[in-house]
Design an enzyme around this catalytic site. Structure first.
Site, PDB file in Angstrom:
ATOM      1  CD1 TRP A   1      -2.197  -2.246   1.522  1.00 24.89           C
ATOM      2  CD2 TRP A   1      -2.984  -1.061  -0.210  1.00 24.89           C
ATOM      3  NE1 TRP A   1      -3.202  -2.978   0.921  1.00 24.89           N
ATOM      4  CE2 TRP A   1      -3.694  -2.283  -0.133  1.00 24.89           C
ATOM      5  CE3 TRP A   1      -3.301  -0.168  -1.222  1.00 24.89           C
ATOM      6  CZ2 TRP A   1      -4.713  -2.614  -1.047  1.00 24.89           C
ATOM      7  CZ3 TRP A   1      -4.310  -0.490  -2.125  1.00 24.89           C
ATOM      8  CH2 TRP A   1      -5.004  -1.689  -2.033  1.00 24.89           C
TER       9      TRP A   1
ATOM     10  CG  ASP B   1      -3.174   4.277   4.062  1.00 19.03           C
ATOM     11  OD1 ASP B   1      -4.221   4.064   4.705  1.00 19.03           O
ATOM     12  OD2 ASP B   1      -2.907   3.693   2.990  1.00 19.03           O
TER      13      ASP B   1
ATOM     14  CE  LYS C   1      -8.562  -1.906   4.440  1.00 20.69           C
ATOM     15  NZ  LYS C   1      -8.845  -3.018   3.540  1.00 20.69           N
TER      16      LYS C   1
HETATM   17  N1  PMP Z   1      -4.277   1.698   2.015  1.00 17.72           N
HETATM   18  C1  PMP Z   1      -4.378   0.557   2.725  1.00 17.72           C
HETATM   19  C2  PMP Z   1      -3.471   0.346   3.898  1.00 17.72           C
HETATM   20  C3  PMP Z   1      -5.325  -0.401   2.365  1.00 17.72           C
HETATM   21  O1  PMP Z   1      -5.435  -1.535   3.069  1.00 17.72           O
HETATM   22  C4  PMP Z   1      -6.172  -0.157   1.258  1.00 17.72           C
HETATM   23  C5  PMP Z   1      -7.246  -1.133   0.835  1.00 17.72           C
HETATM   24  N2  PMP Z   1      -7.161  -2.391   1.310  1.00 17.72           N
HETATM   25  C6  PMP Z   1      -6.002   1.031   0.552  1.00 17.72           C
HETATM   26  C7  PMP Z   1      -5.069   1.933   0.958  1.00 17.72           C
HETATM   27  C8  PMP Z   1      -6.864   1.342  -0.647  1.00 17.72           C
HETATM   28  O2  PMP Z   1      -8.111   1.656  -0.169  1.00 17.72           O
HETATM   29  P1  PMP Z   1      -9.379   1.913  -1.096  1.00 17.72           P
HETATM   30  O3  PMP Z   1      -9.742   0.602  -1.683  1.00 17.72           O
HETATM   31  O4  PMP Z   1     -10.377   2.474  -0.138  1.00 17.72           O
HETATM   32  O5  PMP Z   1      -8.989   2.911  -2.142  1.00 17.72           O
END
Ligand code: PMP
Length: 368
Positions: A106, A175, A199
């Site tokens: 991520w 994040d 989540k």
């Molecule tokens: N950052 C992290 C740490 C994630 O776990 C995720 C999705 N699993 C995201 C960003 C991306 O999130 P989204 O699908 O809401 O764009």
């Protein structure tokens, strides 16, 4: 099976388990919201019903997450991923640089997107150790003219988290998607905290962003209007049609969290649940292994391997047969992963730990 109704033990990484009482309440009031003769999602977002929902969700999010008054909360569409772009677009001005910790999948995504908009560098790269730990502050190679250090406080796929917050001379941008409202944050270190809702906070379809108010005076203005934090903040996240259903559900999840004892209770529960699973791994005499350095083990996403891929397949299929669902690791890394977000009951974790012990007893390593 989970004792309440026929719901299964759901270890999904997100979207994921939500509190059953929240789902039931939403179901009950879905068709006719508070006697209005229509559903909340059929009403104007500028009407009195939704206004009350949004105002309450905003106030509760500040209260439950113990956010100081010098921050504002924003509810935006586009998930956490749009923030990967909005952050550098808004925050990087006048030759400033954005520093990033590359802690895994991520963080890597955040770096990739940020590079399209600004002068970005990687202050530490976990690739050398296969993303099994977070850096110490001393390992961060910070450069002059850095506006912020971006961290992914918990890597959902790799199962690692920052146990110690980085000590740097610049503000942090975090994040927190996969550990949102599961731990207290040192707010004084942050300018911006963000994550997807799907989540710990509710259904998919929105990002929740806490932004330090004072920085809004200095954010970039030469952007499309939806991309500007200052516009969203000034309009109370009502610049366009907000994600009404996620906001409504988030409000209910916040009330549920408050009833459970708030952030302190979520922290305790996370430590207990993750502790039980790491114990099941550590007490297995090497049958189950967790690649993550102990100090950086996630309390939300517990990753583990079995002695062979064949045994992993068997583990996944037999666990599903007894109602332990979604334990497959992310397709990019394989293995197993139990995501144990706030709403997952401790009893689900206990059921998994028991299954793990039985499985290792009944399936000798040589079988693989
Ligand atoms: N950052 C992290 C740490 C994630 O776990 C995720 C999705 N699993 C995201 C960003 C991306 O999130 P989204 O699908 O809401 O764009």
């Amino acid at each position: 099976m989970n004792s309440d109704s026929n719901r299964k033990h759901n270890f999904s990484a997100g979207p994921c388990t939500l509190p059953l009482e929240v789902l039931r309440q939403a179901q009950q009031e879905f068709v006719d919201y508070q006697g209005a003769g229509m559903s909340l999602i059929e009403m104007s977002h500028r009407g009195k019903h939704f206004d009350a929902v949004a105002v309450e969700a905003m106030a509760l999010s500040m209260e439950v997450f113990q956010v100081p008054d010098d921050f504002s909360v924003l509810f935006l569409q586009g998930g956490a991923m749009l923030q990967f772009s909005m952050i550098p677009m808004n925050l990087l001005t006048h030759g400033q640089k954005g520093a990033y910790v590359n802690s895994g999948a991520w963080a890597d995504g955040a770096i990739t997107d940020a590079k399209a908009y600004g002068d970005i560098y990687t202050a530490w790269d976990g690739a050398e150790n296969n993303y099994t730990r977070m850096p110490t502050s001393a390992e961060l190679a910070m450069q002059d003219h850095t506006r912020y250090l971006h961290i992914t406080t918990n890597e959902t796929i790799g199962g690692i988290r920052f146990a110690e917050w980085p000590e740097v001379d610049v503000p942090l941008v975090g994040d927190v998607s996969s550990e949102y409202m599961a731990r207290r944050l040192p707010w004084e270190k942050f300018d911006l905290v963000y994550g997807g809702a799907q989540k710990n906070l509710g259904p998919a379809g929105m990002a929740v962003i806490f932004i330090r108010k004072s920085i809004l005076e200095h954010t970039n203005r030469d952007l499309g209007r939806y991309l500007r934090y200052d516009i969203h903040e000034a309009s109370g996240s009502m610049f366009n049609t907000p994600p009404v259903f996620p906001i409504y559900m988030f409000g209910k999840v916040l009330k549920w969290m408050k009833k459970q004892g708030g952030l302190a209770a979520m922290e305790t529960l996370a430590a207990e649940k993750s502790g039980a699973l790491y114990r099941a791994i550590d007490d297995s005499d090497g049958y189950y292994t967790c690649p993550v350095e102990v100090a950086c083990r996630s309390q939300m996403n517990v990753v583990f391997r079995l002695p062979s891929e064949q045994l992993e397949q068997k583990f996944l299929s037999e666990s599903a047969q007894v109602g332990l669902m979604n334990l497959k690791g992310h397709r990019s890394v394989g293995g197993c992963r139990a995501s144990i977000y706030n709403a997952l009951p401790k009893s689900s974790v206990d059921a998994l730990a028991e299954f793990m012990a039985d499985f290792s007893d009944n399936n000798a390593r040589t079988n693989g």
